[in-house]
Design a protein around this motif. Structure first.
Motif, short mmCIF file in Angstrom:
data_model
loop_
_atom_site.label_atom_id
_atom_site.label_comp_id
_atom_site.label_asym_id
_atom_site.label_seq_id
_atom_site.Cartn_x
_atom_site.Cartn_y
_atom_site.Cartn_z
N THR A 287 1.79 1.74 -3.48
CA THR A 287 0.59 1.95 -4.60
C THR A 287 -0.10 3.15 -4.17
OG1 THR A 287 -0.70 0.74 -2.99
CG2 THR A 287 0.02 -0.44 -4.85
N ASP A 288 -0.17 3.75 -3.01
CA ASP A 288 -0.80 4.97 -2.62
C ASP A 288 0.16 6.33 -3.39
OD1 ASP A 288 -2.57 4.12 -1.20
OD2 ASP A 288 -1.72 4.53 0.81
N LYS B 70 0.74 -1.11 0.05
CA LYS B 70 0.02 0.10 -0.11
C LYS B 70 0.75 1.24 0.22
CE LYS B 70 -4.00 2.09 2.19
NZ LYS B 70 -3.51 3.36 2.45
N ASN C 287 -0.48 5.56 -7.89
CA ASN C 287 -1.79 5.28 -8.39
C ASN C 287 -2.26 6.77 -9.11
OD1 ASN C 287 -1.84 2.71 -8.27
ND2 ASN C 287 -3.24 2.55 -6.44
#
Length: 523
Positions: free
Chosen positions: A496-497, A493, A500
């Motif tokens: 990906t944060d 995470k 994205n």
């Protein structure tokens, strides 16, 4: 004036390169520690950049802009998006481990011999490559990017040709010939791609009247940039060919096995885990952003080339007898997955491709560096010269296995997340290509497990019976990489944060939306 954080982050390793090269020849150890200190300081600054970056904020952050060559519209413009900041962090993370792993790679060939190797130059060149790669990830002026995209070839040429691998050669003369061939091939391939790109860069300025990504984006948004379809396609091809060579994408890949095979192991890691990422990063930033319609036009062909790269690289890895060339062909297969995710034109695919760049860098560094420690002990790159290593060096064998399992994308390790997203994103729009690409996973399991079986298991060969296990310095290189593979494998995470929002913006650039699922979720 705000602090020029991006400039300082790139300038610090360049300053370190100059100071390291200036250390007297008799003070080799001091040069090593100085290079390591500057690489560690660069990592600290890269973490500051990552901490100050705000996911979901402006597209390019921590920006800097200064006039440079005003008559030609060239500006010194820097900025980072989520993709760029993740790759800067990867570069800054890996270089200290590369330096530690190569601690003795440029030492004199013989004690009290006149055939000394310029140790200071070796570590200075590594820092110089780091500076140029970081600037490539930061540049938002096309000409500035091109300058460092090409300039990094010079230190890489000397690292490959001047500091080649000592294992596997039948003599110093033959080793020098092989190194020279690999270095020249690397340079010619990348220079040819760069010259084509230079023509495209000039063409872009003629059409757009600017090298600035922001200015070109504004001109496209307000309708003042009128680029004919044929012109956009030719310019796209000029950029894409240069990036496909760097990536490397089949059939422009043939320089990589030679370069990785003849370079020292840390330099091989620098090539495939750091330098080659500039090519795939540039596909996202420049090909898709500057030429959205041409990118969609070329997508079918690029996707086919990507799938060929996946299967071709994996098949040739299965048949390799040389450990380093096996990892090189495996990397060609992995880069095929990255390109597949980029041009699948889905948010899952592009997020997966970006994660793949980071995770591939970490996993390949872990596997290749442990393989380098193994090769340095035996003095051979040939798989057939090993056997039973796990009985005499269990820690080395265990870390080698973890690096290999990460390479084949075992669930729970970081590359699995990225490969899964690439395949999901591809399958949602191109199911046939997604199915074919999945065969690459099967082949990866084959070449990794066969490699481990032939080198680590079975009877102990006499030549490895006295092989020492990993030492403290080598554990300091490998353990953090393995820890990071596990952490990002179970909790991706934080990464990906960051990436994205940048992927969402890239999807907007090419006017693409994710396909609707064929089966609606239950209410």
């Amino acid at each position: 004036m705000s602090f020029p954080l991006l400039t300082v982050t790139a300038a610090l390793p360049a300053v370190g390169a100059v100071l390291t090269a200036a250390v007297p020849a008799a003070r080799r150890t001091a040069a090593k520690w100085l290079a390591l200190a500057f690489s560690a300081a660069t990592l600290v600054l890269a973490m500051v950049v990552l901490a100050r970056f705000e996911p979901g904020g402006d597209r390019y952050q921590l920006t800097e802009s200064h006039a440079w060559i005003a008559d030609f519209g060239v500006r010194y413009e820097l900025g980072v998006d989520g993709i760029g900041v993740a790759l800067i962090a990867l570069t800054a993370l890996l270089v200290p481990f590369v330096i530690l792993a190569g601690w003795h790679d440029a030492d004199p060939l013989e004690t009290n011999s006149s055939r000394w190797r310029p140790t200071q130059g070796f570590f200075a060149l590594i820092l110089l490559v780091e500076a140029m790669v970081v600037l490539s990830f930061e540049a938002t002026d096309v000409f500035l990017f091109y300058l460092f995209f090409e300039a990094m070839l010079i230190p890489m040429y000397f690292l490959i040709g001047g500091f080649g691998d000592r294992a596997g050669a039948h003599g110093e003369k033959e080793a020098a010939t092989q190194r020279s061939y690999a270095a020249v091939k690397f340079l010619l391939y990348n220079l040819a791609g760069g010259l084509i790109m230079l023509a495209a860069v000039i063409g872009l300025y003629v059409v757009a009247g600017s090298f600035s990504l922001d200015e070109i984006a504004r001109a496209r948004a307000n309708g003042t940039l009128d680029m004919a379809s044929s012109t956009e396609r030719w310019l796209f091809l000029g950029f894409f060919l240069a990036f496909a060579v760097k990536a490397p994408l089949w059939p422009l890949h043939t320089w990589l096995p030679n370069a990785m095979g003849e370079a020292t192991t840390p330099v091989a890691v620098l090539i495939t885990a750091v330098v080659d990422k500039v090519g795939t990063f540039a596909m996202l930033r420049y090909c898709l952003q500057l030429f959205p319609e041409a990118s969609k036009w070329a997508t079918p062909v690029v996707l086919v080339l990507a799938v060929i790269s996946i299967l071709y690289g994996a098949l040739l890895a299965v048949g390799q007898r040389d450990i380093k060339r096996l990892v090189a062909y495996a990397s060609i297969s992995h880069f095929g997955f990255i390109v597949l995710g980029i041009f699948a034109m889905t948010s899952q695919g592009q997020s997966g491709a970006t994660l793949y760049m980071v995770n591939h860098g970490i996993s390949t560094a872990a596997l290749m560096l442990v393989a380098g420690f193994l090769i340095s002990r035996r003095g051979s790159r040939l798989i057939a010269d090993y056997g039973g290593v796990q009985k005499v060096a269990p820690v080395l064998a265990g870390t080698f296995l973890i690096g290999g399992l990460a390479t084949l994308s075992l669930p729970g390790l970081a590359p699995f997340v990225s490969e899964f997203l690439v395949l999901v994103g591809t399958f949602s729009r191109y199911p046939a290509l997604g199915i074919v690409a999945t065969l690459g996973i099967v082949l990866a399991a084959l070449y990794v497990l066969v490699l481990y079986q032939r080198t680590m298991t079975g009877p102990v060969k006499p030549e490895v019976s006295a092989m020492p296990d990993l030492r403290v310095r080598e554990l300091a290189v490998v353990v953090p990489l393995i820890a990071l593979l596990v952490f990002l494998g179970v909790y991706p995470k934080p990464l990906t944060d960051v990436v994205n929002p940048a992927v969402k913006q890239t999807m907007s650039d090419v006017h693409k939306k994710d396909p609707r699922p064929e089966v609606e979720a239950a209410k």
